[in-house]
Enzyme design. Structure first.
Site, PDB file in Angstrom:
ATOM      1  N   CYS A 127     -49.499  28.492  27.818  1.00 59.56           N
ATOM      2  CA  CYS A 127     -50.117  29.159  28.960  1.00 59.56           C
ATOM      3  C   CYS A 127     -51.330  29.971  28.479  1.00 59.56           C
ATOM      4  CB  CYS A 127     -49.100  30.077  29.643  1.00 59.56           C
ATOM      5  SG  CYS A 127     -48.680  31.541  28.659  1.00 59.56           S
ATOM      6  N   GLU A 150     -44.256  30.896  21.647  1.00 62.10           N
ATOM      7  CA  GLU A 150     -45.457  31.004  20.823  1.00 62.10           C
ATOM      8  C   GLU A 150     -45.688  32.444  20.364  1.00 62.10           C
ATOM      9  OE1 GLU A 150     -46.591  28.098  24.252  1.00 62.10           O
ATOM     10  OE2 GLU A 150     -45.172  29.745  23.918  1.00 62.10           O
ATOM     11  N   CYS A 209     -50.582  32.778  25.882  1.00 61.45           N
ATOM     12  CA  CYS A 209     -50.315  32.282  24.530  1.00 61.45           C
ATOM     13  C   CYS A 209     -51.576  31.734  23.869  1.00 61.45           C
ATOM     14  CB  CYS A 209     -49.200  31.245  24.574  1.00 61.45           C
ATOM     15  SG  CYS A 209     -47.607  31.966  25.052  1.00 61.45           S
ATOM     16  N   HIS A 260     -42.651  34.655  25.058  1.00 56.58           N
ATOM     17  CA  HIS A 260     -42.711  33.196  25.019  1.00 56.58           C
ATOM     18  C   HIS A 260     -42.507  32.737  23.576  1.00 56.58           C
ATOM     19  CE1 HIS A 260     -45.229  32.567  28.936  1.00 56.58           C
ATOM     20  NE2 HIS A 260     -44.185  33.357  29.124  1.00 56.58           N
TER      21      HIS A 260
END
Length: 152
Positions: free
Chosen positions: A85, A57, A88, A55
Site C-alpha cells: 500500500c 512490510e 508501506c 503491516h
C-alpha cells in the site's frame, strides 16, 4: 523474471503470511534480504497490536533497521506476498530499499501499479526496482481463502 532465489524468499514470505492468518490477521508476509541473507521478517499484525501501521512490510522494516543499526537499508531486497500500500511504499522509499519483489497484485490499494504507482511521482529522492508476480497464484489463493472463510 523470477529466479530460484526469488522463489525461495517468497516461499518464506508465504510461510509468514500463514503465521498472520493463524493469528486471525490478513495473510501477508514479508522478508528483507541482503546479500542473500535473511535480515528481517514480518507479518500482518494490525489487529493484534491495535496499530494500523503494523503491516508485514513495516514490521520487517522495523526489525531490519534494528538489526543493521540504521534506518537506511541500502542494498536490501524486500519480498512481500501482496503488492504494498502507499504507507508501506513510502516507508520503503525512506528506508532506501533497493528492490521490492511481490506476489499478488492489489487493484484497490496497491501502490506499485495495482491502484496507482507511487514511484512515478518525480519528487522522491529514491526509487527502487520492482518485480511482481513471484508466486502470485499461491499468494492470491491464500488471501482469497482467508476472506472466503471470513464471509461464512
Amino acid at each position: 523474471m523470477s529466479t530460484e532465489t526469488d522463489t525461495k524468499w517468497m516461499e518464506k514470505a508465504i510461510e509468514l503470511a500463514r503465521k498472520a492468518e493463524a493469528a486471525g490477521e490478513v495473510p501477508v508476509g514479508a522478508v528483507i534480504v541482503k546479500d542473500d541473507e535473511l535480515i528481517a521478517e514480518g507479518w500482518n499484525q494490525p489487529i493484534s497490536s491495535h496499530d494500523a501501521t503494523s503491516h508485514a512490510e513495516i514490521m520487517a522494516l522495523r526489525e531490519a533497521g534494528k538489526k543493521l543499526n540504521n534506518y537506511r537499508l541500502i542494498d536490501t531486497k524486500m519480498y512481500v506476498t501482496l503488492e504494498p500500500c502507499s504507507m508501506c511504499v513510502g516507508a520503503m522509499i525512506h528506508a532506501r530499499v533497493s528492490k521490492v519483489i511481490y506476489g499478488a497484485s492489489e487493484p484497490r490499494t496497491g501502490a506499485l501499479g495495482g491502484a496507482f504507482n507511487l514511484l512515478e511521482a518525480n519528487q522522491h529522492n529514491h526509487v527502487f526496482e520492482v518485480e511482481s508476480g513471484v508466486l502470485a497464484e499461491e499468494s492470491k489463493i491464500l488471501l482469497q481463502e482467508f476472506f472466503l472463510s471470513r464471509r461464512k
